[in-house]
Design an enzyme around this catalytic site. Sequence first.
Site, short mmCIF file in Angstrom:
data_model
loop_
_atom_site.label_atom_id
_atom_site.label_comp_id
_atom_site.label_asym_id
_atom_site.label_seq_id
_atom_site.Cartn_x
_atom_site.Cartn_y
_atom_site.Cartn_z
N CYS A 154 0.84 -1.20 0.00
CA CYS A 154 0.00 0.00 0.00
C CYS A 154 0.87 1.25 0.00
CB CYS A 154 -0.93 0.02 1.21
SG CYS A 154 -2.02 1.46 1.21
N CYS A 205 -0.27 4.16 2.39
CA CYS A 205 0.04 3.90 3.80
C CYS A 205 1.54 4.00 4.05
CB CYS A 205 -0.48 2.52 4.23
SG CYS A 205 -2.30 2.44 4.27
#
Length: 178
Positions: free
Chosen positions: A131, A134
Site C-alpha cells: 500500500c 500507507c
Amino acid sequence: MSIDGLKSALPEFAKDIKLNLGSLVTTSSLGEQRLWGALLACAVATKSSRVITEVAAEAADNLSAEAFRAAKAAAAIMAMNNVYYRSMHLIGDETYATMPARLRMTVIGNPGVDKVDFELWCLAVSALNGCGRCLESHESVLRQSGMPREQVQEAVRIAAVVNAVAAVLESEAALASI
C-alpha cells in the site's frame, strides 16, 4: 521454534533468503522491541502458520506482552487499512480522499506501546501488503519523529525477507503434496 528453525527449513535454492533472514536479527540497528515487533507483525501479515509460529515463539522472549499484542494489532489494522487506502488510491478519483473512511482504527492512536514503534510496524506491514499511500503516511510520521531513513529502510527489508520466507515455505509445502 525460532528464526533458526525457519532458516533450517529453507531449501538450498533459497540460500540468499536464509542469509538475509539471519542477518536481520544479527545486524539490526532497530533495538530489540522495534526489531521483534516488526518481525512478528510481518509474520502475522504473511498468514503463514509456519512463519507465524516460529517468529512468535522467539518474539515472545524478546517483547513484553503489550508489545507482542501491539505488533499483532499493527498487522490486523493494516490488513484492513492497506486494502482500503490502496483501493481508494487505485480508483484514481481524488474525491474519495476527501470522504471519511468510516472505519474504526483507534488502535493507531493508542497502541499500548511507543507510537514510533507502532508506526514502524505499520510501515513494515504496509510494505508487505503493497500500500503506497500507507507507506507514505507512516514514513512521514517516522521521519518527523526523527527516525533515520536507514531504520525505515530496515523495516522494509524485514517485510521483504519475512514475505519471501513465507512464500518459499508455503510453496514448498504445497509442492510436497504432489
